[in-house]
Design an enzyme around this catalytic site. Structure first.
Site, PDB file in Angstrom:
ATOM      1  CG  ASP A   1      33.895  35.879  33.904  1.00  0.00           C
ATOM      2  OD1 ASP A   1      33.016  36.096  34.764  1.00  0.00           O
ATOM      3  OD2 ASP A   1      34.789  35.031  34.048  1.00  0.00           O
TER       4      ASP A   1
ATOM      5  CG  ASP B   1      31.225  34.553  41.012  1.00  0.00           C
ATOM      6  OD1 ASP B   1      30.592  33.746  41.719  1.00  0.00           O
ATOM      7  OD2 ASP B   1      32.453  34.650  41.079  1.00  0.00           O
TER       8      ASP B   1
END
Ligand code: GLY
Length: 400
Positions: free
Chosen positions: A117, A176
């Protein structure tokens, strides 16, 4: 708000808006809406700043209490990112000061290797700071983070591993993860190593091959054998079912391939983005206000919860996709995004000043299967809402 009231309130809001604005072309009212929402954001985020201790980041607001995280949590870049975007429009010095304070505690995450992330954490925060100020110190943080991201690249899989191996997963990649490629592509394009671009493109191509169904909907998780690179299982973690279309996953895919087209001009990425857009916009379960249910196949539709974060991400992505389209296709993307922004800018989504713990939007969903962050405000819903407002202004309002 109880979930069974939401569709009714949304429908009445929409009807009210239609009654006041018969056959109004998209864009006529958008300049005022954008100005109002961005000035609101600056004031509302003063409340969020007061609710957030100096050493942590806001995450949500649940049962009347702020929920915060340390900077290692995947959402830690969105609050400073939203502050920078809001500052870009308002030039409010208090917003700038808060943005700078939050970057100071976030900077250490340029070395974050705990998951994939780092793009969300560093590009949405320091990337915007650099774009807005031109300060080379911010660019240095982005460049370091891009190098860090490559540590999770698995050559046999031609992908960046999303989460660590566990009893449940060997080497999982989630849809994602496309969003983190912007960090690599930007760094490569701005003086960085060509290897960064190669890794991003390999990852995008692997995801294109393995994550999507023939209708352009996507699986959430593909679990790979890290030795052979073979996809072993296609499943969900945050969606309603392995074969369902989790709304935010579709949003990340749409945004991801649109962004990839921006950097590469590869027609395969544009075709993928257009296919995903059609899946979303033609879906029988997309409500009239265009804010998706948390999963396009959620049980209980039309009484299922909405996900404002998915709506905000899709709106922002459609506005960029509109830049690469013409005629009726472009009009459809832009008008749908405008409908989404009008919905998000009004009840039941947009909070009143001082409410909602200082967050802008209500009614997002983190992960229903985990019972986590259900029907709450989330930093990334606010971020993509503000980004979409600025994109609309930049690309679709008359200049001047
Ligand atoms: N990347 C996590 C999420 O969208 O919930």
């Amino acid at each position: 708000m109880k979930r069974f009231w939401m569709p009714l309130v949304a429908a009445l809001t929409l009807l009210g808006a239609c009654a006041q604005q018969p056959r109004r072309a998209a864009g006529d009212d958008m300049a005022a809406l954008i100005d109002t929402q961005l000035h609101f954001a600056a004031r509302q985020y003063q409340v969020l700043a007061r609710n957030t201790p100096p050493d942590v980041m806001p995450r949500s607001f649940e049962k009347g209490k702020p929920v915060t995280s340390d900077t290692r949590w995947w959402t830690s870049g969105f609050y400073p990112g939203t502050l920078w975007l809001t500052y870009e429009y308002t030039r409010d010095p208090a917003t700038l000061a808060e943005a700078e304070r939050r970057l100071a505690i976030l900077e250490k995450e340029k070395h974050h290797t705990g998951d994939h992330d780092i793009g969300f954490m560093i590009f949405n925060s320091f990337g915007n700071a650099y774009r807005i100020t031109g300060d080379a110190r911010y660019k240095a943080v982005v460049d370091t983070a891009a190098q860090t991201a490559t540590q999770r690249y698995r050559p046999a899989m031609k992908s960046i591993q999303s989460w660590n191996s566990s009893s449940r997963f060997q080497s999982p990649v989630i849809v994602d993860n496309l969003m983190n490629l912007e960090l690599l592509l930007w760094a490569a394009q701005n003086g960085g190593d060509a290897k960064l671009r190669e890794i991003a493109i390999n990852h995008a191509d692997t995801t294109l091959r393995n994550h999507f169904r023939s209708d352009y909907s996507s699986y959430h998780v593909v679990d790979y054998d890290p030795e052979t690179g073979e996809p072993k299982r296609k499943i969900t973690a945050q969606g309603a079912a392995d074969e369902s279309a989790w709304a935010r996953g579709q949003a990340w895919g749409l945004y991801g391939y649109t962004m990839l087209y921006r950097f590469t001009r590869d027609p395969r990425y544009l075709a993928q983005a257009r296919g995903i857009a059609s899946f979303i916009l033609d879906h029988r379960n997309l409500p009239a206000d265009k804010i998706p249910y948390w999963d396009f196949d959620a049980p209980g539709i039309p009484d299922a919860l909405r996900d404002a974060s998915a709506g905000a991400i899709i709106a922002s992505a459609l506005l960029e996709l509109g830049q690469y389209a013409e005629g009726s296709e472009r009009t459809r993307y832009v008008e749908t995004a405008a409908t989404m922004l009008r919905s998000l800018a009004a009840p039941p989504y947009r909070a009143a000043l001082g409410d909602n713990g200082g967050f802008l939007l209500q009614h997002s969903v983190g992960s229903i299967p985990h019972g986590s962050e259900v029907d709450v405000p989330l930093t990334y819903a606010d971020y993509y809402f503000v980004e979409a407002l600025l994109r609309y202004r930049r690309w679709y309002l008359p200049k001047g």
